[in-house]
Write a protein that holds these residues in place. Sequence first.
Motif, PDB file in Angstrom:
ATOM      1  N   GLY B 159      29.780  38.164  41.436  1.00 26.61           N
ATOM      2  CA  GLY B 159      30.988  37.374  41.641  1.00 26.61           C
ATOM      3  C   GLY B 159      30.784  36.293  42.696  1.00 26.61           C
ATOM      4  N   THR B 160      31.807  35.478  42.889  1.00 31.00           N
ATOM      5  CA  THR B 160      31.711  34.375  43.851  1.00 31.00           C
ATOM      6  C   THR B 160      32.316  34.798  45.182  1.00 31.00           C
ATOM      7  OG1 THR B 160      32.133  32.894  41.987  1.00 31.00           O
ATOM      8  CG2 THR B 160      32.219  31.930  44.193  1.00 31.00           C
ATOM      9  N   LEU B 161      31.483  34.758  46.225  1.00 33.23           N
ATOM     10  CA  LEU B 161      32.010  35.052  47.561  1.00 33.23           C
ATOM     11  C   LEU B 161      32.847  33.868  48.021  1.00 33.23           C
ATOM     12  CD1 LEU B 161      28.855  36.577  49.277  1.00 33.23           C
ATOM     13  CD2 LEU B 161      30.917  37.775  48.631  1.00 33.23           C
ATOM     14  N   GLY B 162      33.800  34.125  48.919  1.00 35.84           N
ATOM     15  CA  GLY B 162      34.629  33.028  49.407  1.00 35.84           C
ATOM     16  C   GLY B 162      35.840  32.779  48.523  1.00 35.84           C
ATOM     17  N   SER B 163      35.916  33.485  47.386  1.00 35.56           N
ATOM     18  CA  SER B 163      37.087  33.310  46.524  1.00 35.56           C
ATOM     19  C   SER B 163      38.308  33.940  47.167  1.00 35.56           C
ATOM     20  CB  SER B 163      36.800  33.974  45.172  1.00 35.56           C
ATOM     21  OG  SER B 163      37.993  34.145  44.451  1.00 35.56           O
ATOM     22  N   TYR B 164      39.469  33.373  46.870  1.00 32.71           N
ATOM     23  CA  TYR B 164      40.748  33.878  47.394  1.00 32.71           C
ATOM     24  C   TYR B 164      41.072  35.245  46.810  1.00 32.71           C
ATOM     25  CZ  TYR B 164      45.890  33.972  47.789  1.00 32.71           C
ATOM     26  OH  TYR B 164      47.197  34.324  48.040  1.00 32.71           O
ATOM     27  N   LEU B 165      40.522  35.511  45.629  1.00 38.13           N
ATOM     28  CA  LEU B 165      40.910  36.717  44.882  1.00 38.13           C
ATOM     29  C   LEU B 165      40.529  37.994  45.633  1.00 38.13           C
ATOM     30  CD1 LEU B 165      41.975  37.927  42.235  1.00 38.13           C
ATOM     31  CD2 LEU B 165      39.662  37.728  41.312  1.00 38.13           C
ATOM     32  N   TRP B 166      39.340  38.026  46.253  1.00 36.67           N
ATOM     33  CA  TRP B 166      38.850  39.287  46.812  1.00 36.67           C
ATOM     34  C   TRP B 166      39.634  39.755  48.030  1.00 36.67           C
ATOM     35  CZ3 TRP B 166      37.099  40.366  42.577  1.00 36.67           C
ATOM     36  CH2 TRP B 166      36.261  39.533  41.845  1.00 36.67           C
ATOM     37  N   PRO B 167      39.912  38.891  49.022  1.00 42.67           N
ATOM     38  CA  PRO B 167      40.770  39.365  50.117  1.00 42.67           C
ATOM     39  C   PRO B 167      42.173  39.697  49.633  1.00 42.67           C
ATOM     40  CG  PRO B 167      40.162  37.050  50.446  1.00 42.67           C
ATOM     41  CD  PRO B 167      39.390  37.536  49.298  1.00 42.67           C
ATOM     42  N   LEU B 168      42.655  38.990  48.619  1.00 45.53           N
ATOM     43  CA  LEU B 168      43.991  39.282  48.086  1.00 45.53           C
ATOM     44  C   LEU B 168      44.033  40.690  47.499  1.00 45.53           C
ATOM     45  CD1 LEU B 168      46.809  37.972  47.344  1.00 45.53           C
ATOM     46  CD2 LEU B 168      45.845  37.604  45.086  1.00 45.53           C
ATOM     47  N   VAL B 169      43.020  41.004  46.687  1.00 43.71           N
ATOM     48  CA  VAL B 169      42.970  42.334  46.059  1.00 43.71           C
ATOM     49  C   VAL B 169      42.796  43.417  47.124  1.00 43.71           C
ATOM     50  CG1 VAL B 169      41.483  43.808  44.647  1.00 43.71           C
ATOM     51  CG2 VAL B 169      42.161  41.560  43.804  1.00 43.71           C
ATOM     52  N   THR B 170      41.952  43.143  48.122  1.00 42.07           N
ATOM     53  CA  THR B 170      41.684  44.131  49.176  1.00 42.07           C
ATOM     54  C   THR B 170      42.939  44.454  49.976  1.00 42.07           C
ATOM     55  OG1 THR B 170      39.486  43.161  49.358  1.00 42.07           O
ATOM     56  CG2 THR B 170      40.108  44.698  51.074  1.00 42.07           C
ATOM     57  N   LEU B 171      43.854  43.499  50.105  1.00 47.10           N
ATOM     58  CA  LEU B 171      45.113  43.756  50.809  1.00 47.10           C
ATOM     59  C   LEU B 171      46.174  44.310  49.864  1.00 47.10           C
ATOM     60  CD1 LEU B 171      45.554  40.689  53.166  1.00 47.10           C
ATOM     61  CD2 LEU B 171      45.214  43.058  53.820  1.00 47.10           C
ATOM     62  N   LEU B 172      46.187  43.842  48.623  1.00 42.78           N
ATOM     63  CA  LEU B 172      47.254  44.207  47.684  1.00 42.78           C
ATOM     64  C   LEU B 172      47.173  45.676  47.276  1.00 42.78           C
ATOM     65  CD1 LEU B 172      48.418  42.008  44.734  1.00 42.78           C
ATOM     66  CD2 LEU B 172      48.033  44.428  44.362  1.00 42.78           C
ATOM     67  N   VAL B 173      45.979  46.150  46.965  1.00 47.68           N
ATOM     68  CA  VAL B 173      45.842  47.505  46.410  1.00 47.68           C
ATOM     69  C   VAL B 173      46.290  48.591  47.393  1.00 47.68           C
ATOM     70  CG1 VAL B 173      44.163  49.167  45.533  1.00 47.68           C
ATOM     71  CG2 VAL B 173      44.108  46.817  44.716  1.00 47.68           C
ATOM     72  N   PRO B 174      45.874  48.574  48.670  1.00 50.80           N
ATOM     73  CA  PRO B 174      46.374  49.602  49.592  1.00 50.80           C
ATOM     74  C   PRO B 174      47.891  49.524  49.788  1.00 50.80           C
ATOM     75  CG  PRO B 174      44.433  48.554  50.512  1.00 50.80           C
ATOM     76  CD  PRO B 174      44.821  47.750  49.326  1.00 50.80           C
ATOM     77  N   THR B 175      48.452  48.302  49.790  1.00 53.35           N
ATOM     78  CA  THR B 175      49.911  48.178  49.914  1.00 53.35           C
ATOM     79  C   THR B 175      50.588  48.834  48.707  1.00 53.35           C
ATOM     80  OG1 THR B 175      49.648  46.097  51.094  1.00 53.35           O
ATOM     81  CG2 THR B 175      51.833  46.566  50.223  1.00 53.35           C
ATOM     82  N   ALA B 176      50.049  48.547  47.519  1.00 57.38           N
ATOM     83  CA  ALA B 176      50.609  49.141  46.302  1.00 57.38           C
ATOM     84  C   ALA B 176      50.505  50.670  46.351  1.00 57.38           C
ATOM     85  CB  ALA B 176      49.884  48.608  45.065  1.00 57.38           C
ATOM     86  N   ALA B 177      49.376  51.172  46.858  1.00 61.28           N
ATOM     87  CA  ALA B 177      49.191  52.628  46.935  1.00 61.28           C
ATOM     88  C   ALA B 177      50.215  53.254  47.885  1.00 61.28           C
ATOM     89  CB  ALA B 177      47.769  52.949  47.406  1.00 61.28           C
TER      90      ALA B 177
END
Lengths: 268, 298
Positions: B159-177
Amino acid sequence: MKFPAAVALGFMVFLLLIAPVFTADPAAQTRDEAQQPPSSRHWLGTDEFGRDLWARFWHGGRWSVGAGLGATVELLLLAWLAGSTAGFLGGTMDVIVMGLSELFLSVPWLYLLIGVRAALPLAWHPRTAVLTLLVLLAAVSWGRTARLVRGIVLSQREREYVHAARGLGVSEIRILTRHVLPATCPLLLTQILVWLPRFVMAELTLSLLGLGSSEPSASWGSLLMPLKQTYLIPQQWWRVLPVIMMVLFFLVLAVTARSEDWDLPAER
Amino acid sequence: MNYVVRRLIGSVFQVLAVSFLAGVLFHLAPGDYFTDLKTDPRVTTETVAAWKKQAQDSTGLPSAYWSWVSSFVKGEWGTSLAYGIPVRTLVGQRVAKSAGLVIPAWFGGWALGLLVAALASPRRNLCRVALDPAAMGVNYIPEAIAATLVLWLVVWWGGTLGSYLWPLVTLLVPTAALVYLHAVTAFRTASEAMFVRLAASRGLARPVLTWRYIAPAAAPTLISLIGPSLVGAVGSALVVEAVMGWPGLGPLFVEAAQSRDYPIVQAVLVWLAAVLTVTNLLTDLWLFRSDPRLGAVA
C-alpha cells in the motif's frame, strides 16, 4: 473463557518474574548472529546488534509491566484514600475531593503525560524519568476510581449494620475500616486489571515517542521503536514477533478484566 | 439555566486551574529550551543569553503567568521559544489537520459501532462468539501497537504510506469497537424493558421497534459515553499521527515536549481542557434532555 485467561495471565506474569532464569542476557551482542530470523537458538530472531529478541521481550516486559504495576498500586491507594474519605465524611471534604478529581479528567491523559515529561530534567536516566512520570500520572489519575470507591462507601455507610454499630458506640474509624472499606475490595481488584494495561501502555508510548526508556535498556517500547522504520519489513519480518506477543498479553488482560463473569461478592 | 451558568463558571475555573498548574510546572522545571540550546556548538553562549532575555520579559511566576494569560487573551496564545512566532500560528495549522482526521474517524466510529450493535444485538450467539471478543480485542490493543502493526501491514501488502486512509482507519476501528461494546449492552438492556416487549408483542417491525423504542431507551447510556470517547480519540490521535507521520497536532506537541518549548505545550493543554470541558457540558445537557429525570436531579 475467564478462568483459562486468568491462568494464562498468571503464567505470563510468572514467566516475567523468572525471565533471567530461562533467557539469555538481553544486552549480549553477537555480531556474527546479527539480523538472524527465528531459529532454535534465538526463538524470535536477533536485531541489528545480534541481541536475542526473545530475551529482550521478557526482560523488557519485567520493566514495563513492573513499572505499570507499581503505578497501579499507587493509584489504587490514592483512590481508596480519597474516595473513602469523600464518601464517609461527605460535605465539604466530598466537594473538595471530587472537584480535584475532575480537574485532570478534562485533559487526554497522553497529552498530560507528555506535557509532564517535558518538565522533567533531560539529564535524568530515562528509566528514572519514566518511573517518576508513572508516579505522577498515578497521582493525577485517581479521580475515576475514587468516584467508584466513593459510590460504594456512600451506599455502605447507610446500611443497617453500620447504624447499629454506631448506636452501640463503635468509633467512626473502626466502622470505616471494619465495616465499610472491605466492601470496596472487589472493586479494587477489578481496577487493577483496568489500570495495569493503561500504565504499561503509557511506558510503551513514551518509549516509542523517544521520551521514555531508551537503548540499551530493554523495554517493550524500545522493541517497538525500530518498527517505525518500514524498510525493515521485507528484510526483517521477525521484528514484529515481539509485538504480536505484546498483543497477546493485552488480549489476555482484556479477557480477564471482563467483570461480569467474576463471582466476587459485591458486599459483606 | 442556573445549572448551565454554574457549570460554565466551573468550567472556566477548571481551565484556569489547568493553565495555572501547567504554568507552575513549567516555571519550576529545571531547564528549558535555552538550557538545551547551550549544548548546540553552533550557537554562542552570548546569543543564547540574548535570545532568552528577548523571549522571557518576566522572571517571577506571577508576572510570567500574567504575561502568558495576556498573550492568550490577545489571541497569540504565547510565543514559541523555538520558532519565535505566536503559538496560535503553529497550532492553528496543525489543529486543522488533526481535526480533519479525528472528527471523521470519531463520527465514523460511532456510526459503525451503533449500526453493528443495532443489527447484532438480537443475535446473542453471534455477539458472544465473534463480535464481542473481536471488539474487546481491538479495544484493548494500545494505539501505539495498533498504529505500528497497521503501518507494517500496509507496507507488507504494497500500500501507499502517507495516505489519509491508514490513520483514519487506525482511529475509526477502536472507536467503533468501544461504541459497539457499550451499545450492544444498552440495546439489549433496553429491549428487555416491559414497554419494548409490549410493543414487540403487537407485531411492530424490528426497524421501527429499534428506532422508536429501543434507541431512545438506550440513549442516556450512549450519550454519557460521548465525552470519554472523544477524549480517548484525541489522545489516540497523538500517537497515530506521530507513528504514521500525519502532520497534525500530535507531532508538534511531541516535538515541543522534546525541545521543552513550554509555550506550545501549555497552550495545547489549555485548549484541549477547554474544548473537552465544553464538550462534557454539552453532553450533559443533551443527557438531561433525553432523560428529564436526570435533569431534575441535577
